[in-house]
Motif scaffolding. Structure first.
Motif, PDB file in Angstrom:
ATOM      1  N   LEU A 149       0.825  -1.210   0.000  1.00  0.00           N
ATOM      2  CA  LEU A 149       0.000   0.000   0.000  1.00  0.00           C
ATOM      3  C   LEU A 149       0.859   1.260   0.000  1.00  0.00           C
ATOM      4  O   LEU A 149       0.510   2.247  -0.654  1.00  0.00           O
ATOM      5  N   ILE A 150       1.969   1.225   0.705  1.00  0.00           N
ATOM      6  CA  ILE A 150       2.881   2.377   0.711  1.00  0.00           C
ATOM      7  C   ILE A 150       3.478   2.563  -0.683  1.00  0.00           C
ATOM      8  O   ILE A 150       3.543   3.669  -1.207  1.00  0.00           O
ATOM      9  N   ALA A 151       3.898   1.472  -1.299  1.00  0.00           N
ATOM     10  CA  ALA A 151       4.494   1.549  -2.642  1.00  0.00           C
ATOM     11  C   ALA A 151       3.498   2.105  -3.656  1.00  0.00           C
ATOM     12  O   ALA A 151       3.876   2.832  -4.575  1.00  0.00           O
ATOM     13  N   ALA A 152       2.224   1.776  -3.474  1.00  0.00           N
ATOM     14  CA  ALA A 152       1.195   2.198  -4.418  1.00  0.00           C
ATOM     15  C   ALA A 152       0.387   3.394  -3.916  1.00  0.00           C
ATOM     16  O   ALA A 152      -0.675   3.696  -4.446  1.00  0.00           O
ATOM     17  N   ALA A 153       0.899   4.076  -2.921  1.00  0.00           N
ATOM     18  CA  ALA A 153       0.141   5.153  -2.271  1.00  0.00           C
ATOM     19  C   ALA A 153      -0.308   6.256  -3.222  1.00  0.00           C
ATOM     20  O   ALA A 153      -1.335   6.887  -2.997  1.00  0.00           O
ATOM     21  N   SER A 164      -0.728   4.129  -8.091  1.00  0.00           N
ATOM     22  CA  SER A 164      -0.181   3.138  -9.017  1.00  0.00           C
ATOM     23  C   SER A 164       1.140   2.626  -8.452  1.00  0.00           C
ATOM     24  O   SER A 164       1.697   3.203  -7.531  1.00  0.00           O
ATOM     25  N   ILE A 165       1.591   1.541  -9.028  1.00  0.00           N
ATOM     26  CA  ILE A 165       2.877   0.984  -8.620  1.00  0.00           C
ATOM     27  C   ILE A 165       3.560   0.455  -9.880  1.00  0.00           C
ATOM     28  O   ILE A 165       2.973  -0.321 -10.625  1.00  0.00           O
ATOM     29  N   LYS A 202      -1.536  -7.385  -7.170  1.00  0.00           N
ATOM     30  CA  LYS A 202      -2.971  -7.106  -7.064  1.00  0.00           C
ATOM     31  C   LYS A 202      -3.223  -5.610  -7.248  1.00  0.00           C
ATOM     32  O   LYS A 202      -4.137  -5.213  -7.970  1.00  0.00           O
ATOM     33  N   LEU A 203      -2.416  -4.781  -6.597  1.00  0.00           N
ATOM     34  CA  LEU A 203      -2.563  -3.330  -6.707  1.00  0.00           C
ATOM     35  C   LEU A 203      -2.246  -2.836  -8.118  1.00  0.00           C
ATOM     36  O   LEU A 203      -2.881  -1.914  -8.622  1.00  0.00           O
ATOM     37  N   PHE A 262      -6.093  -1.429  -9.005  1.00  0.00           N
ATOM     38  CA  PHE A 262      -5.757  -0.728  -7.775  1.00  0.00           C
ATOM     39  C   PHE A 262      -6.844  -0.847  -6.706  1.00  0.00           C
ATOM     40  O   PHE A 262      -6.549  -1.167  -5.551  1.00  0.00           O
ATOM     41  N   GLN A 263      -8.099  -0.625  -7.070  1.00  0.00           N
ATOM     42  CA  GLN A 263      -9.172  -0.631  -6.067  1.00  0.00           C
ATOM     43  C   GLN A 263      -9.364  -2.010  -5.433  1.00  0.00           C
ATOM     44  O   GLN A 263      -9.492  -2.128  -4.218  1.00  0.00           O
ATOM     45  N   PHE A 264      -9.372  -3.063  -6.243  1.00  0.00           N
ATOM     46  CA  PHE A 264      -9.519  -4.412  -5.687  1.00  0.00           C
ATOM     47  C   PHE A 264      -8.269  -4.822  -4.901  1.00  0.00           C
ATOM     48  O   PHE A 264      -8.372  -5.461  -3.854  1.00  0.00           O
ATOM     49  N   GLY A 265      -7.111  -4.442  -5.397  1.00  0.00           N
ATOM     50  CA  GLY A 265      -5.872  -4.734  -4.681  1.00  0.00           C
ATOM     51  C   GLY A 265      -5.821  -4.033  -3.333  1.00  0.00           C
ATOM     52  O   GLY A 265      -5.402  -4.612  -2.329  1.00  0.00           O
TER      53      GLY A 265
END
Length: 149
Positions: free
Chosen positions: A38-42, A45-46, A82-83, A87-90
């Motif tokens: 979650l931090i990586a994709a904050a 996106s990631i 998953k993210l 993104f939303q489901f991840g």
């Protein structure tokens, strides 16, 4: 500001190093890696570069060395994928994983601390990363103010 963040991260890492030995279980490892993803994709996106950087931070973090590095990387990659794909489901899946620690307050707080440490590891704990940690705090029933968020 940077010195304050760095000093706080050093203090949290020392505390976590002691605690994570006690928390050596699958739920904690999953929650910690979901938090890292979650931090990586904050920012919403990631990308592959962020994933590689985050994997390096995770495997070199002193507090997480009680877990096999390959296991942590695999768990992080699972949540990051998953993210990255949706993104939303991840985000929902990662948040649900973190929520499993709600009944274990010490482990829940440790996951929040990991999020703060990983978020600030590059020298800048940005607003998106802070928001992700605040959201995890709310999920766990922990007041974000406890961590100056």
């Amino acid at each position: 500001m940077w010195n304050q963040l760095r000093n706080r991260a050093v203090d949290m890492t020392a505390q976590l190093k002691t605690k994570t030995g006690q928390f050596k279980n699958k739920e904690f490892a999953n929650g910690a890696m979901a938090m890292c993803a979650l931090i990586a994709a904050a920012d919403g996106s990631i990308d592959n570069a962020e994933r590689a950087t985050m994997s390096g931070l995770i495997t070199s973090n002193e507090a997480l060395k009680v877990f096999p590095a390959a296991e942590l990387t695999q768990k992080f990659d699972f949540y990051a994928s998953k993210l990255q794909s949706n993104f939303q489901f991840g985000k929902l899946e990662a948040t649900q994983t973190i929520a499993k620690l709600k009944s274990k307050p010490d482990q829940a707080r440790a996951v929040i601390q990991i999020g703060i440490i990983i978020g600030g590891a590059d020298g800048f704990f940005d607003d998106h990363e802070k928001a992700a940690v605040r959201e995890a705090c709310h999920t766990l029933g922990i007041p974000p103010q406890e961590f100056d968020l």
